[in-house]
Design a protein around this motif. Structure first.
Motif, PDB file in Angstrom:
ATOM      1  N   MET A   1       0.835  -1.203   0.000  1.00  0.00           N
ATOM      2  CA  MET A   1       0.000   0.000   0.000  1.00  0.00           C
ATOM      3  C   MET A   1       0.871   1.254   0.000  1.00  0.00           C
ATOM      4  SD  MET A   1      -3.078  -1.192   2.556  1.00  0.00           S
ATOM      5  CE  MET A   1      -4.026   0.337   2.397  1.00  0.00           C
ATOM      6  N   ASN A   2       1.945   1.244   0.791  1.00  0.00           N
ATOM      7  CA  ASN A   2       2.900   2.357   0.762  1.00  0.00           C
ATOM      8  C   ASN A   2       3.472   2.546  -0.637  1.00  0.00           C
ATOM      9  OD1 ASN A   2       4.371   1.577   4.025  1.00  0.00           O
ATOM     10  ND2 ASN A   2       2.542   2.725   3.536  1.00  0.00           N
ATOM     11  N   ARG A   3       3.858   1.439  -1.255  1.00  0.00           N
ATOM     12  CA  ARG A   3       4.484   1.503  -2.576  1.00  0.00           C
ATOM     13  C   ARG A   3       3.538   2.059  -3.622  1.00  0.00           C
ATOM     14  NH1 ARG A   3       5.219  -0.806  -7.353  1.00  0.00           N
ATOM     15  NH2 ARG A   3       3.416  -2.154  -7.053  1.00  0.00           N
ATOM     16  N   LEU A   4       2.235   1.735  -3.478  1.00  0.00           N
ATOM     17  CA  LEU A   4       1.227   2.185  -4.441  1.00  0.00           C
ATOM     18  C   LEU A   4       0.717   3.598  -4.147  1.00  0.00           C
ATOM     19  CD1 LEU A   4      -0.866  -1.090  -4.746  1.00  0.00           C
ATOM     20  CD2 LEU A   4       0.648  -0.115  -6.494  1.00  0.00           C
ATOM     21  N   GLY A   5       1.089   4.150  -2.998  1.00  0.00           N
ATOM     22  CA  GLY A   5       0.581   5.463  -2.628  1.00  0.00           C
ATOM     23  C   GLY A   5      -0.813   5.417  -2.046  1.00  0.00           C
ATOM     24  N   MET A   6      -1.202   4.282  -1.484  1.00  0.00           N
ATOM     25  CA  MET A   6      -2.513   4.133  -0.846  1.00  0.00           C
ATOM     26  C   MET A   6      -2.396   4.480   0.634  1.00  0.00           C
ATOM     27  SD  MET A   6      -3.656   0.502  -2.543  1.00  0.00           S
ATOM     28  CE  MET A   6      -5.265   0.501  -1.740  1.00  0.00           C
ATOM     29  N   ILE A   7      -3.301   5.302   1.125  1.00  0.00           N
ATOM     30  CA  ILE A   7      -3.269   5.646   2.543  1.00  0.00           C
ATOM     31  C   ILE A   7      -3.885   4.506   3.341  1.00  0.00           C
ATOM     32  CG2 ILE A   7      -5.486   6.870   2.661  1.00  0.00           C
ATOM     33  CD1 ILE A   7      -3.875   8.995   4.379  1.00  0.00           C
ATOM     34  N   VAL A   8      -3.249   4.152   4.437  1.00  0.00           N
ATOM     35  CA  VAL A   8      -3.717   3.064   5.293  1.00  0.00           C
ATOM     36  C   VAL A   8      -4.597   3.652   6.391  1.00  0.00           C
ATOM     37  CG1 VAL A   8      -3.045   1.161   6.804  1.00  0.00           C
ATOM     38  CG2 VAL A   8      -1.615   1.752   4.829  1.00  0.00           C
ATOM     39  N   ASP A   9      -5.831   3.155   6.493  1.00  0.00           N
ATOM     40  CA  ASP A   9      -6.800   3.619   7.483  1.00  0.00           C
ATOM     41  C   ASP A   9      -6.985   2.516   8.513  1.00  0.00           C
ATOM     42  OD1 ASP A   9      -8.962   4.483   8.955  1.00  0.00           O
ATOM     43  OD2 ASP A   9     -10.314   4.728   7.250  1.00  0.00           O
ATOM     44  N   ILE A  10      -6.646   2.795   9.772  1.00  0.00           N
ATOM     45  CA  ILE A  10      -6.714   1.761  10.804  1.00  0.00           C
ATOM     46  C   ILE A  10      -7.776   2.044  11.862  1.00  0.00           C
ATOM     47  CG2 ILE A  10      -4.430   0.770  10.493  1.00  0.00           C
ATOM     48  CD1 ILE A  10      -3.334   2.604  12.617  1.00  0.00           C
ATOM     49  N   SER A  11      -8.839   2.745  11.486  1.00  0.00           N
ATOM     50  CA  SER A  11      -9.972   2.868  12.397  1.00  0.00           C
ATOM     51  C   SER A  11     -10.589   1.505  12.662  1.00  0.00           C
ATOM     52  CB  SER A  11     -11.039   3.794  11.791  1.00  0.00           C
ATOM     53  OG  SER A  11     -10.780   5.137  12.092  1.00  0.00           O
ATOM     54  N   HIS A  12     -10.867   1.235  13.929  1.00  0.00           N
ATOM     55  CA  HIS A  12     -11.626   0.058  14.378  1.00  0.00           C
ATOM     56  C   HIS A  12     -10.916  -1.272  14.208  1.00  0.00           C
ATOM     57  CE1 HIS A  12     -14.563   3.014  14.983  1.00  0.00           C
ATOM     58  NE2 HIS A  12     -15.181   2.957  13.830  1.00  0.00           N
TER      59      HIS A  12
ATOM     60  N   ILE B   1      -3.897   6.958   8.862  1.00  0.00           N
ATOM     61  CA  ILE B   1      -4.961   7.731   9.499  1.00  0.00           C
ATOM     62  C   ILE B   1      -5.907   6.820  10.265  1.00  0.00           C
ATOM     63  CG2 ILE B   1      -4.887   9.551   7.746  1.00  0.00           C
ATOM     64  CD1 ILE B   1      -7.591   8.389   6.684  1.00  0.00           C
ATOM     65  N   PHE B   2      -6.579   7.393  11.240  1.00  0.00           N
ATOM     66  CA  PHE B   2      -7.801   6.852  11.814  1.00  0.00           C
ATOM     67  C   PHE B   2      -8.915   7.745  11.274  1.00  0.00           C
ATOM     68  CE2 PHE B   2      -4.596   5.506  14.828  1.00  0.00           C
ATOM     69  CZ  PHE B   2      -5.015   4.251  15.251  1.00  0.00           C
ATOM     70  N   SER B   3      -9.696   7.247  10.333  1.00  0.00           N
ATOM     71  CA  SER B   3     -10.662   8.110   9.650  1.00  0.00           C
ATOM     72  C   SER B   3     -11.874   8.435  10.508  1.00  0.00           C
ATOM     73  CB  SER B   3     -11.130   7.460   8.343  1.00  0.00           C
ATOM     74  OG  SER B   3     -11.834   6.255   8.612  1.00  0.00           O
ATOM     75  N   HIS B   4     -12.174   7.609  11.509  1.00  0.00           N
ATOM     76  CA  HIS B   4     -13.336   7.878  12.376  1.00  0.00           C
ATOM     77  C   HIS B   4     -13.204   7.085  13.672  1.00  0.00           C
ATOM     78  CE1 HIS B   4     -14.289   4.390   9.940  1.00  0.00           C
ATOM     79  NE2 HIS B   4     -15.347   4.094  10.670  1.00  0.00           N
ATOM     80  N   SER B   5     -12.377   7.597  14.579  1.00  0.00           N
ATOM     81  CA  SER B   5     -12.109   6.908  15.839  1.00  0.00           C
ATOM     82  C   SER B   5     -11.994   7.904  16.986  1.00  0.00           C
ATOM     83  CB  SER B   5     -10.808   6.104  15.751  1.00  0.00           C
ATOM     84  OG  SER B   5     -10.920   5.029  14.857  1.00  0.00           O
ATOM     85  N   ASP B   6     -12.339   7.432  18.178  1.00  0.00           N
ATOM     86  CA  ASP B   6     -12.188   8.234  19.389  1.00  0.00           C
ATOM     87  C   ASP B   6     -11.102   7.623  20.281  1.00  0.00           C
ATOM     88  OD1 ASP B   6     -14.144  10.045  18.537  1.00  0.00           O
ATOM     89  OD2 ASP B   6     -15.738   8.730  19.258  1.00  0.00           O
ATOM     90  N   VAL B   7     -10.983   8.103  21.519  1.00  0.00           N
ATOM     91  CA  VAL B   7      -9.840   7.719  22.347  1.00  0.00           C
ATOM     92  C   VAL B   7     -10.272   6.920  23.572  1.00  0.00           C
ATOM     93  CG1 VAL B   7      -8.444   9.660  21.568  1.00  0.00           C
ATOM     94  CG2 VAL B   7      -9.885   9.939  23.588  1.00  0.00           C
ATOM     95  N   ARG B   8      -9.447   5.932  23.904  1.00  0.00           N
ATOM     96  CA  ARG B   8      -9.729   5.106  25.078  1.00  0.00           C
ATOM     97  C   ARG B   8      -9.523   5.867  26.374  1.00  0.00           C
ATOM     98  NH1 ARG B   8      -7.676  -1.133  24.103  1.00  0.00           N
ATOM     99  NH2 ARG B   8      -8.379  -1.314  21.933  1.00  0.00           N
ATOM    100  N   GLY B   9      -8.730   6.925  26.327  1.00  0.00           N
ATOM    101  CA  GLY B   9      -8.515   7.712  27.534  1.00  0.00           C
ATOM    102  C   GLY B   9      -9.772   8.354  28.064  1.00  0.00           C
ATOM    103  N   LEU B  10     -10.784   8.518  27.211  1.00  0.00           N
ATOM    104  CA  LEU B  10     -12.067   9.086  27.628  1.00  0.00           C
ATOM    105  C   LEU B  10     -13.208   8.076  27.581  1.00  0.00           C
ATOM    106  CD1 LEU B  10     -11.905  12.588  25.883  1.00  0.00           C
ATOM    107  CD2 LEU B  10     -11.440  12.031  28.274  1.00  0.00           C
TER     108      LEU B  10
END
Length: 232
Positions: free
Chosen positions: A27-38, A56-65
């Motif tokens: 994915m890095n080589r192809l220029g694809m952004i890696v999304d690791i939400s959830h 990126i995390f495209s739609h995630s919140d934080v465990r601290g809260l």
């Protein structure tokens, strides 16, 4: 490209671990952004250890809260800052508080990411196209100005900071991923692209890599085709 299921549902054979690393690198080589939400927390850590471009995390919140498996642990936020990636806040009340939520709860998650990872690594993910409940005061995109007005009540938020939150951080991350693509293509193959879009000298460290197109063996995933998530 992203997944809503834990990579660790696949049997942890030597091949599947190698396959996982190769997918991220390809994915890095192809220029694809890696999304690791959830994804699982360990998957978040593994991706950040492998990737050679921002994620990126495209739609995630934080465990601290709100300490639930789909939210981001503090150590991952710190690693994300080192990576240059962006965590974009989700508006689903369950992810924010576990129950009802308001615009102030969204502000709390935004500020948590800012305070831990830095203002260059926070964004807005909302997930309006995927959620069925919203915080009070943020029922749809027309309420975004109220969110920015709420943030401006805190003197640490400047106009420039809000521009980063609104989209510049994500654009910057995309540009870094594209620069990685340029390096993968090599300077000769992308001469026109480099000159037009990337005036800085392109990196060539991955230009000679051979594309990865192996198939994962069927026996490695035979009993792991359903979306399950035994996450910590």
């Amino acid at each position: 490209m992203k997944t809503n299921c834990s990579t660790y549902n696949v049997k942890k054979s030597h091949y599947s671990q190698h396959y996982f690393q190769d997918v991220v690198k390809e994915m890095n080589r192809l220029g694809m952004i890696v999304d690791i939400s959830h994804v699982a927390a360990q998957t978040m850590r593994d991706v950040l250890n492998i990737t050679r471009a921002p994620v990126i995390f495209s739609h995630s919140d934080v465990r601290g809260l709100q300490d639930i498996p789909r939210n981001i642990p503090d150590d991952v936020l710190l690693k994300l800052a080192e990576n240059g990636g962006v965590a974009m806040v989700n508006f689903l009340p369950y992810f924010l508080t576990g129950g009802n939520a308001t615009i102030q709860d969204v502000v709390a998650h935004i500020n948590y990411i800012r305070n831990l990872a830095g203002v260059d690594h926070v964004g807005i993910g909302s997930d309006y196209e995927g959620i069925t409940e919203t915080p009070v005061g943020l029922e749809d995109v027309s309420k975004y100005p109220y969110l920015f007005a709420e943030l401006l009540l805190d003197e640490k938020w400047t106009d420039a900071d809000l521009q980063k939150l609104a989209g510049l951080n994500l654009i910057r991350a995309f540009q870094e991923v594209e620069r990685a693509l340029v390096s993968h293509m090599g300077r000769t193959a992308c001469k026109i692209l480099c000159l037009k879009f990337f005036p800085t000298q392109a990196r060539d460290d991955l230009a000679a890599e051979i594309p990865y197109d192996d198939l994962i063996p069927a026996e490695d995933i035979a009993d792991h085709l359903e979306c399950v998530h035994p996450w910590p």
